[in-house]
Design a protein around this motif. Sequence first.
Motif, mmCIF file in Angstrom:
data_model
loop_
_atom_site.group_PDB
_atom_site.id
_atom_site.type_symbol
_atom_site.label_atom_id
_atom_site.label_comp_id
_atom_site.label_asym_id
_atom_site.label_seq_id
_atom_site.Cartn_x
_atom_site.Cartn_y
_atom_site.Cartn_z
ATOM 1 N N PHE A 12 0.836 -1.192 0.000
ATOM 2 C CA PHE A 12 0.000 0.000 0.000
ATOM 3 C C PHE A 12 0.878 1.252 0.000
ATOM 4 C CE2 PHE A 12 -2.770 -3.079 2.423
ATOM 5 C CZ PHE A 12 -3.607 -3.346 1.356
ATOM 6 N N GLY A 13 0.263 2.396 -0.259
ATOM 7 C CA GLY A 13 1.014 3.639 -0.320
ATOM 8 C C GLY A 13 0.239 4.796 0.278
ATOM 9 N N PRO A 14 0.756 6.025 0.148
ATOM 10 C CA PRO A 14 0.133 7.193 0.771
ATOM 11 C C PRO A 14 -1.289 7.470 0.292
ATOM 12 C CG PRO A 14 2.366 7.704 0.032
ATOM 13 C CD PRO A 14 2.012 6.368 -0.525
ATOM 14 N N SER A 15 -1.626 7.057 -0.916
ATOM 15 C CA SER A 15 -2.963 7.323 -1.445
ATOM 16 C C SER A 15 -3.966 6.225 -1.103
ATOM 17 C CB SER A 15 -2.896 7.490 -2.966
ATOM 18 O OG SER A 15 -2.263 6.384 -3.575
ATOM 19 N N THR A 16 -3.496 5.162 -0.449
ATOM 20 C CA THR A 16 -4.382 4.101 0.016
ATOM 21 C C THR A 16 -5.171 4.588 1.235
ATOM 22 O OG1 THR A 16 -2.824 2.391 -0.713
ATOM 23 C CG2 THR A 16 -4.456 1.743 0.924
ATOM 24 N N THR A 75 -8.368 -0.302 5.838
ATOM 25 C CA THR A 75 -7.939 -0.430 4.445
ATOM 26 C C THR A 75 -8.584 -1.647 3.797
ATOM 27 O OG1 THR A 75 -5.825 0.566 5.038
ATOM 28 C CG2 THR A 75 -5.933 -0.600 2.930
ATOM 29 N N PRO A 76 -9.342 -1.458 2.714
ATOM 30 C CA PRO A 76 -10.073 -2.588 2.127
ATOM 31 C C PRO A 76 -9.153 -3.627 1.497
ATOM 32 C CG PRO A 76 -10.938 -0.461 1.373
ATOM 33 C CD PRO A 76 -9.629 -0.187 2.043
ATOM 34 N N SER A 114 3.652 5.949 5.081
ATOM 35 C CA SER A 114 3.037 5.674 3.779
ATOM 36 C C SER A 114 2.120 4.459 3.841
ATOM 37 C CB SER A 114 4.115 5.454 2.713
ATOM 38 O OG SER A 114 4.755 4.190 2.854
ATOM 39 N N TRP A 115 2.140 3.738 4.962
ATOM 40 C CA TRP A 115 1.346 2.525 5.097
ATOM 41 C C TRP A 115 0.052 2.795 5.871
ATOM 42 C CZ3 TRP A 115 5.823 -1.176 6.980
ATOM 43 C CH2 TRP A 115 6.688 -1.421 5.903
ATOM 44 N N PRO A 116 -0.923 1.882 5.800
ATOM 45 C CA PRO A 116 -2.183 2.073 6.519
ATOM 46 C C PRO A 116 -2.002 2.072 8.041
ATOM 47 C CG PRO A 116 -2.423 0.417 4.798
ATOM 48 C CD PRO A 116 -0.960 0.699 4.916
#
Length: 320
Positions: A120-124, A129-130, A277-279
């Motif tokens: 995952f990244g910053p835009s997740t 988080t699905p 950057s992660w959830p």
Amino acid sequence: MKNILVTGALGQIGSELVAKLRHIYGADRVVATDIRMSGHEVTRSGPFETLDVTDGKAMLEIAKRHQVDTIIHLAALLSATAEEKPLLAWNLNMGGLVNALEVARELGCQFFTPSSIGAFGPSTPKSHTPQDTIQRPTTMYGVNKVSGELLCDYYFHKYGLDTRGLRFPGLISYVTPPGGGTTDYAVEIYYDAVSKGRYTSFIGQGTYMDMMYMPDALDAIVQLMEADGSKLKHRNAFNVTAMSVDPEAIAASIRKVLPSFVLEYDVDPKRQAIAESWPDGIDATAAAEEWGFRAKYGLDAMTADMLSQLGAKERMARNA
């Protein structure tokens, strides 16, 4: 699973998974491989072969010789190390995966490789988080993991290869020391709590990440591999988690056992940036619904066991 080949068998997951698999399926049916030889119990308790996973020919020869029907591919560079050596990470993580998939395809093996919350990244979406969501990681490790998820899906759809995988959170264990991951503070904090009574965290206060105790992770691998494939919709990247914690939450849990424990901070900007950057917390509903995933350990239960096990190791080391 009858005859199983495990790559990266001396790593954090591999060293414990091999022992579990040998206990379940028989020591002679689990072939452990790693790029190095060591005095680890893994090399003595059953078949062991030295293997560089970037050598696809050697991997195929070992798999044929041991007549394997299952490949569990764990060999990889972890997040922080991969960011320091991105080209090495790409060549090892992706080259090794392609080789392992090709061997599995040629021999018709069932196949497992882990993914990670690093995919995952910053835009997740940060919270809950699905299972299916945007994945635009900003690290080489994350790029490797997303690429690996897609590649395993490709081999399933293109060749009918029975590929399966889990998106692991940070894994906490008393058996194997930390190995270069961003979530490794959550392992180090327990080691230092027992040996020093204090810990300096390289991850900042209030930085929440998903974590899981290693026994739950090992159970999840076996459970997924034994699951009815016809019921799996996602196959290669199931979100799994047990808890979402920050350093303060772990420290508070430790103080229930060791009241004088001290937590301090010296934040590493590079690893902090990766963590941010992660959830904060992921949704593992798909894993629960499709193959019955359920973690057994919460934070306090994990803490109690970690401190007990590490305390015993510390006493043994002093008396040796």
